[in-house]
Design a protein around this motif. Structure first.
Motif, short mmCIF file in Angstrom:
data_model
loop_
_atom_site.label_atom_id
_atom_site.label_comp_id
_atom_site.label_asym_id
_atom_site.label_seq_id
_atom_site.Cartn_x
_atom_site.Cartn_y
_atom_site.Cartn_z
N MET A 75 0.84 -1.20 0.00
CA MET A 75 0.00 0.00 0.00
C MET A 75 0.87 1.25 0.00
O MET A 75 0.63 2.21 -0.75
CB MET A 75 -0.92 -0.01 1.23
N GLY A 76 1.91 1.25 0.85
CA GLY A 76 2.81 2.40 0.91
C GLY A 76 3.62 2.59 -0.36
O GLY A 76 3.87 3.72 -0.77
N LEU A 77 4.01 1.47 -0.99
CA LEU A 77 4.80 1.55 -2.22
C LEU A 77 4.02 2.25 -3.33
O LEU A 77 4.55 3.14 -4.00
CB LEU A 77 5.20 0.14 -2.67
N TRP A 78 2.76 1.86 -3.52
CA TRP A 78 1.96 2.48 -4.58
C TRP A 78 1.65 3.94 -4.25
O TRP A 78 1.63 4.80 -5.14
CB TRP A 78 0.66 1.70 -4.78
N HIS A 165 -3.15 1.99 -5.71
CA HIS A 165 -3.25 2.17 -4.26
C HIS A 165 -4.68 1.95 -3.78
O HIS A 165 -4.91 1.31 -2.75
CB HIS A 165 -2.77 3.57 -3.86
N ILE A 166 -5.63 2.47 -4.55
CA ILE A 166 -7.04 2.26 -4.20
C ILE A 166 -7.40 0.78 -4.28
O ILE A 166 -8.07 0.23 -3.40
CB ILE A 166 -7.95 3.09 -5.13
N ILE A 167 -6.93 0.11 -5.33
CA ILE A 167 -7.20 -1.31 -5.51
C ILE A 167 -6.59 -2.13 -4.38
O ILE A 167 -7.27 -2.98 -3.77
CB ILE A 167 -6.63 -1.81 -6.87
N MET A 184 1.84 0.99 9.05
CA MET A 184 2.83 0.38 8.17
C MET A 184 2.89 1.11 6.83
O MET A 184 3.98 1.36 6.29
CB MET A 184 2.49 -1.10 7.94
N GLN A 185 1.74 1.46 6.30
CA GLN A 185 1.68 2.18 5.02
C GLN A 185 2.38 3.53 5.13
O GLN A 185 3.20 3.90 4.28
CB GLN A 185 0.23 2.37 4.61
N ILE A 186 2.07 4.27 6.17
CA ILE A 186 2.60 5.62 6.33
C ILE A 186 4.11 5.60 6.55
O ILE A 186 4.85 6.42 5.97
CB ILE A 186 1.86 6.35 7.48
N PHE A 187 4.61 4.67 7.36
CA PHE A 187 6.05 4.60 7.57
C PHE A 187 6.79 4.16 6.31
O PHE A 187 7.93 4.59 6.07
CB PHE A 187 6.38 3.65 8.73
N THR A 188 6.15 3.33 5.49
CA THR A 188 6.75 2.95 4.21
C THR A 188 6.94 4.18 3.33
O THR A 188 8.02 4.39 2.74
CB THR A 188 5.87 1.92 3.48
N VAL A 189 5.91 5.02 3.25
CA VAL A 189 6.01 6.25 2.45
C VAL A 189 7.07 7.18 3.03
O VAL A 189 7.86 7.78 2.29
CB VAL A 189 4.64 6.96 2.37
N ALA A 190 7.12 7.29 4.36
CA ALA A 190 8.09 8.17 5.02
C ALA A 190 9.52 7.77 4.68
O ALA A 190 10.36 8.61 4.34
CB ALA A 190 7.87 8.16 6.53
N VAL A 191 9.80 6.46 4.77
CA VAL A 191 11.14 5.96 4.47
C VAL A 191 11.50 6.21 3.01
O VAL A 191 12.59 6.70 2.69
CB VAL A 191 11.25 4.45 4.81
N MET A 192 10.56 5.90 2.10
CA MET A 192 10.85 6.05 0.67
C MET A 192 10.99 7.52 0.27
O MET A 192 11.85 7.86 -0.56
CB MET A 192 9.76 5.37 -0.15
N CYS A 193 10.19 8.40 0.86
CA CYS A 193 10.32 9.82 0.57
C CYS A 193 11.67 10.35 1.09
O CYS A 193 12.31 11.19 0.44
CB CYS A 193 9.18 10.61 1.22
#
Length: 309
Positions: A75-78, A165-167, A184-193
């Motif tokens: 979810m975070g990746l997309w 992401h919606i799917i 988990m989704q939000i921390f994935t985005v934080a790390v990648m950003c």
């Protein structure tokens, strides 16, 4: 049915938050680059939700496992891909074209739902999506060139990412605890950003006190991290299980409408005739998707064709 209406109303509230904070974010990224801004925004949101989890819902940790980690990562990746590709695309194309192309996810979601989830969209959802796409065109593409450049390609894949992401959210939200999955989704985005900021931006500015102390920056970070990130994605993850991906995409298509209206009210920006037509078009698309016009027509045809009914 009641849960679906509550879910749709909650997701519409999320869309309003995203649209209403558009001007605030625009002001902030004139001081802090986009990936850096989103890195700080998602770190703050993730830490706030983690504190809430440890204080009030610690029992949820017993559900933490590799499968949940995997779901939150995808979810975070997309979601990150959508933000990153849009940011790159804006370097080469106009905001108006980017807004329109990003909004095309409203058409992509029913298509992806059919291919990946085997969910056949209703005729109303398809027709409503097409009307909304035309509305997006009128709202965002006034005086824009129709030529295609590399920025448009990046933004198109941004639309694909947001659609996916919606799917993916619809697929996983019913199987895992909402708060854990959102964190988990939000921390994935934080790390990648953060990684993206270190590679492509002046990353140290993320923690530059002079920049963060600017009113435009800290107010934007406070509003977007708490409301447009922590609360918004918590609501989406919780309520999307009660509605369809196609309806979610249509609801999210209202974001540029709310952005245009709040910019008109708060920043004094002018709404052109084309913009007004576009807003009405997107709203009509939502209404058409909610009213079972084709079902009524089919029933009426069957009734007229059977004199004993």
């Amino acid at each position: 049915m009641k849960k679906q209406w509550i879910a749709d109303a909650s997701l519409l509230a999320v869309t309003f938050i995203w649209g209403a904070t558009f001007v605030v974010v625009q002001n902030a990224i004139s001081f802090l680059e986009p990936l850096s801004f989103n890195a700080v925004r998602f770190w703050i949101a993730g830490i706030c939700l983690l504190i809430w989890l440890l204080l009030f819902q610690r029992s949820s940790l017993q559900h933490f496992n590799r499968s949940l980690l995997y779901a939150g990562f995808w979810m975070g990746l997309w979601l990150f891909s959508g933000y990153a590709l849009q940011t790159i695309g804006l370097l080469y194309t106009t905001s108006s074209k980017a807004g329109f192309i990003t909004g095309l996810s409203v058409v992509l979601v029913p298509l992806f739902s059919f291919f990946f989830l085997k969910q056949k969209p209703t005729a109303n959802a398809v027709f409503g999506s097409i009307i909304a796409a035309f509305g997006l065109y009128f709202l965002t593409m006034e005086r824009a060139e129709l030529s295609i450049n590399q920025g448009d390609v990046f933004v198109f894949f941004c639309a694909v990412s947001f659609a996916m992401h919606i799917i993916i959210t619809g697929k996983y939200s019913a199987h895992y605890p909402t708060l854990l999955l959102t964190i988990m989704q939000i921390f994935t985005v934080a790390v990648m950003c953060s990684i993206g900021a270190f590679l492509f931006e002046d990353a140290p500015n993320m923690w530059n006190g002079a920049i963060l102390a600017k009113r435009q920056v800290w107010t934007a970070l406070l509003i977007t991290s708490l409301f447009a990130t922590a609360a918004a994605f918590l609501i989406q993850t919780n309520f999307q299980k009660y509605t369809t991906a196609a309806r979610v995409a249509l609801i999210f298509a209202m974001e540029p409408v709310f952005a245009a209206v709040t910019a008109y009210i708060g920043a004094g920006e002018r709404l052109s005739v084309s913009s007004i037509i576009g807003c009405i078009g997107i709203l009509c698309g939502m209404i058409v998707s909610e009213i079972p016009i084709f079902s009524w027509f089919s029933k009426r045809t069957l009734t007229q064709g059977n004199p004993r009914t």
